[in-house]
Design a protein around this motif. Structure first.
Motif, PDB file in Angstrom:
ATOM      1  N   TYR A  93     -72.237  81.354 -18.297  1.00 46.38           N
ATOM      2  CA  TYR A  93     -72.895  81.508 -19.598  1.00 46.38           C
ATOM      3  C   TYR A  93     -73.011  82.968 -20.007  1.00 46.38           C
ATOM      4  O   TYR A  93     -72.870  83.321 -21.177  1.00 46.38           O
ATOM      5  CB  TYR A  93     -74.295  80.867 -19.576  1.00 46.38           C
ATOM      6  CG  TYR A  93     -74.203  79.372 -19.532  1.00 46.38           C
ATOM      7  CD1 TYR A  93     -74.145  78.633 -20.709  1.00 46.38           C
ATOM      8  CD2 TYR A  93     -74.121  78.695 -18.313  1.00 46.38           C
ATOM      9  CE1 TYR A  93     -74.013  77.256 -20.680  1.00 46.38           C
ATOM     10  CE2 TYR A  93     -73.980  77.323 -18.275  1.00 46.38           C
ATOM     11  CZ  TYR A  93     -73.928  76.609 -19.455  1.00 46.38           C
ATOM     12  OH  TYR A  93     -73.783  75.260 -19.426  1.00 46.38           O
ATOM     13  N   ASP A  94     -73.266  83.808 -19.029  1.00 43.48           N
ATOM     14  CA  ASP A  94     -73.460  85.225 -19.312  1.00 43.48           C
ATOM     15  C   ASP A  94     -72.258  85.803 -20.059  1.00 43.48           C
ATOM     16  O   ASP A  94     -72.402  86.536 -21.032  1.00 43.48           O
ATOM     17  CB  ASP A  94     -73.698  85.958 -17.989  1.00 43.48           C
ATOM     18  CG  ASP A  94     -73.983  87.432 -18.204  1.00 43.48           C
ATOM     19  OD1 ASP A  94     -74.910  87.744 -18.981  1.00 43.48           O
ATOM     20  OD2 ASP A  94     -73.268  88.269 -17.625  1.00 43.48           O
TER      21      ASP A  94
ATOM     22  N   TRP B 286     -77.732  90.664 -24.371  1.00 42.06           N
ATOM     23  CA  TRP B 286     -78.369  89.388 -24.721  1.00 42.06           C
ATOM     24  C   TRP B 286     -79.428  88.957 -23.697  1.00 42.06           C
ATOM     25  O   TRP B 286     -80.386  88.283 -24.040  1.00 42.06           O
ATOM     26  CB  TRP B 286     -77.329  88.266 -24.867  1.00 42.06           C
ATOM     27  CG  TRP B 286     -76.912  87.688 -23.547  1.00 42.06           C
ATOM     28  CD1 TRP B 286     -75.899  88.121 -22.751  1.00 42.06           C
ATOM     29  CD2 TRP B 286     -77.531  86.601 -22.859  1.00 42.06           C
ATOM     30  NE1 TRP B 286     -75.846  87.381 -21.605  1.00 42.06           N
ATOM     31  CE2 TRP B 286     -76.833  86.434 -21.643  1.00 42.06           C
ATOM     32  CE3 TRP B 286     -78.600  85.752 -23.153  1.00 42.06           C
ATOM     33  CZ2 TRP B 286     -77.182  85.450 -20.704  1.00 42.06           C
ATOM     34  CZ3 TRP B 286     -78.942  84.779 -22.219  1.00 42.06           C
ATOM     35  CH2 TRP B 286     -78.237  84.633 -21.004  1.00 42.06           C
ATOM     36  N   ASN B 287     -79.235  89.374 -22.417  1.00 42.21           N
ATOM     37  CA  ASN B 287     -80.167  88.931 -21.367  1.00 42.21           C
ATOM     38  C   ASN B 287     -80.832  90.111 -20.677  1.00 42.21           C
ATOM     39  O   ASN B 287     -81.247  90.005 -19.531  1.00 42.21           O
ATOM     40  CB  ASN B 287     -79.412  88.085 -20.338  1.00 42.21           C
ATOM     41  CG  ASN B 287     -80.345  87.250 -19.470  1.00 42.21           C
ATOM     42  OD1 ASN B 287     -81.453  86.910 -19.891  1.00 42.21           O
ATOM     43  ND2 ASN B 287     -79.901  86.927 -18.262  1.00 42.21           N
TER      44      ASN B 287
ATOM     45  N   THR C  12     -83.581  91.271 -20.245  1.00 42.69           N
ATOM     46  CA  THR C  12     -85.028  91.010 -20.335  1.00 42.69           C
ATOM     47  C   THR C  12     -85.857  91.954 -19.468  1.00 42.69           C
ATOM     48  O   THR C  12     -87.080  91.969 -19.578  1.00 42.69           O
ATOM     49  CB  THR C  12     -85.361  89.556 -19.932  1.00 42.69           C
ATOM     50  OG1 THR C  12     -84.700  89.281 -18.699  1.00 42.69           O
ATOM     51  CG2 THR C  12     -84.893  88.577 -20.990  1.00 42.69           C
TER      52      THR C  12
HETATM   53  C1  LIG Z   1     -80.632  86.090 -17.341  1.00 40.79           C
HETATM   54  O1  LIG Z   1     -81.400  86.992 -16.564  1.00 40.79           O
HETATM   55  C2  LIG Z   1     -82.210  86.393 -15.577  1.00 40.79           C
HETATM   56  C3  LIG Z   1     -82.973  87.469 -14.853  1.00 40.79           C
HETATM   57  O2  LIG Z   1     -83.408  88.468 -15.682  1.00 40.79           O
HETATM   58  C4  LIG Z   1     -81.374  85.620 -14.603  1.00 40.79           C
HETATM   59  O3  LIG Z   1     -82.209  84.940 -13.676  1.00 40.79           O
HETATM   60  C5  LIG Z   1     -80.524  84.609 -15.335  1.00 40.79           C
HETATM   61  O4  LIG Z   1     -79.652  83.980 -14.443  1.00 40.79           O
HETATM   62  C6  LIG Z   1     -79.723  85.299 -16.434  1.00 40.79           C
HETATM   63  N1  LIG Z   1     -79.005  84.275 -17.172  1.00 40.79           N
HETATM   64  C7  LIG Z   1     -77.678  84.212 -17.220  1.00 40.79           C
HETATM   65  C8  LIG Z   1     -77.117  83.051 -17.930  1.00 40.79           C
HETATM   66  O5  LIG Z   1     -76.962  85.050 -16.733  1.00 40.79           O
END
Ligand SMILES: *[C@@H]1O[C@H](CO)[C@@H](O)[C@H](O)[C@H]1NC(C)=O
Ligand SMILES: *[C@@H]1O[C@H](CO)[C@@H](O)[C@H](O)[C@H]1NC(C)=O
Length: 341
Positions: A131-132, A143-144, A146
């Motif tokens: 997905y990333d 996008w992620n 966080t």
């Molecule tokens: C998005 O980031 C979080 C940690 O910050 C991680 O656990 C998660 O797997 C990430 N999502 C994707 C789809 O990479």
């Protein structure tokens, strides 16, 4: 195409990136991420608009109420024929008497397909899917992010994650507040300054009654929407052509795409509102590369193509899931900001 009018002060028109200035959402602002502001333009009401608004205000305040003598029908606050309940889509969805049964079934099918897109985007299917990679492709590298040290970057990533979840939940199991309504029209927007045309598939507005607090999210599906192919039809059409199947550019337009694009504009997905900064795959890709998550996180087509990309990757067993710019067929690389949705 999105319009977010506020009943009280002005109608704000979102016209891609053509206009920029301050914006007020009907939804209370939460903590602001930095610079999401190049958003909807604001257009002061002229006298005719004001008169029109004043005129409908009383009916909007009453909405939804049944047509006398037939409680399966609801008055149209904008003076059209009565609405009827539409089943099998979001709860509290009403469809205009202007829509034929055939048009209703095309919209219903688009809704079903759009639901599949959001399920794919929410990780329902292939567990080992990257997905990333696809999110980065459409929504930008951050996008992620966080846990990024910069507040704005972090906040935008939180918003992307939250919005994707919310849109999935809306299709899956919406528990709507009793004030929340969806009104779908066909061909006729019943608005000042906007009508369907050959290059418009749909338009969306929100209005909130000051008195009852009822929120009406209104989408008009235009004639050109009803002529679009379904995503299933496209997949079937290309099923013996591995090259076409593998190129997402062949799936740029569909009824489900337009419907999902409009849903991304709905206020129910929370602040900030999702605008139209870039239309079409080519421009969205450019947005993700040049402007990054900072802009893509408030662009409807970016989320929509992300979902379609994941859906197709899940549906079709590609040898190589990595999204690539060569996946666009050249014809789709239109640089024009044609207002298709
Ligand atoms: C998005 O980031 C979080 C940690 O910050 C991680 O656990 C998660 O797997 C990430 N999502 C994707 C789809 O990479
Ligand atoms: C994206 O960045 C480019 C280059 O800085 C700029 O010209 C363009 O206006 C930006 N687009 C948006 C939607 O902010």
């Amino acid at each position: 195409m999105l319009f977010l009018p506020l009943l009280v002060w002005y109608i704000s028109l979102v016209l891609g990136i053509a206009q920029s200035s301050s914006y007020k959402s009907a939804i209370k602002q939460r903590q602001a991420p930095d610079e999401p502001q190049q958003l909807p333009g604001e257009q002061r009401l002229n006298d005719a608009d004001q008169a029109w608004l004043d005129n409908i205000k009383a009916e909007v305040d009453l909405f939804p109420h049944a047509v006398e003598g037939d409680d399966t029908l609801t008055v149209d606050p904008l003076q059209g024929p009565p609405f009827r309940r539409m089943e099998g889509v979001f709860p509290q969805t009403l469809i205009s008497g202007e829509c034929t049964a055939e048009q209703e079934s095309i919209i219903k099918r688009a809704w079903d397909d759009a639901k599949l897109f959001t399920e794919a985007q929410n990780g329902k299917w292939k567990k080992d899917y990257d997905y990333d990679k696809t999110h980065k492709f459409w929504l930008g590298d951050d996008w992620n992010a966080t846990t990024h040290p910069e507040a704005g970057v972090r906040e935008r990533a939180v918003i992307v994650n939250r919005k994707i979840k919310l849109v999935g939940r809306l299709f899956k199991e919406a528990h709507l507040h009793h004030n929340q309504w969806f009104l779908w029209r066909c061909n006729n927007a019943r608005r000042l300054n906007w009508e369907c045309s050959d290059v418009r598939n749909a338009g969306t507005w929100a209005e909130q009654s000051e008195r009852t607090q009822n929120i009406m999210e209104m989408t008009t599906f235009c004639e050109s929407f009803f002529k679009l192919e379904t995503i299933g039809g496209q997949v079937a059409q290309h099923k013996d052509d591995a090259d076409k199947l593998a190129k997402i550019g062949y799936f740029e337009q569909s009824t489900a795409k337009t419907l999902l694009h409009e849903v991304w504009h709905y206020n129910i997905l929370g602040w900030p509102p999702i605008a139209d900064l870039a239309y079409g795959m080519y421009n969205c890709r450019k947005l993700a590369i040049v402007n990054g998550t900072k802009r893509a996180f408030i662009n409807s087509d970016s989320y929509t193509f992300d979902a379609i990309n994941i859906y197709l990757d899940n549906l079709i067993d590609y040898h190589d899931d990595d999204p690539k710019d060569s996946d666009y067929h050249p014809e789709s690389n239109s640089d024009s900001d044609v207002d298709m949705n």
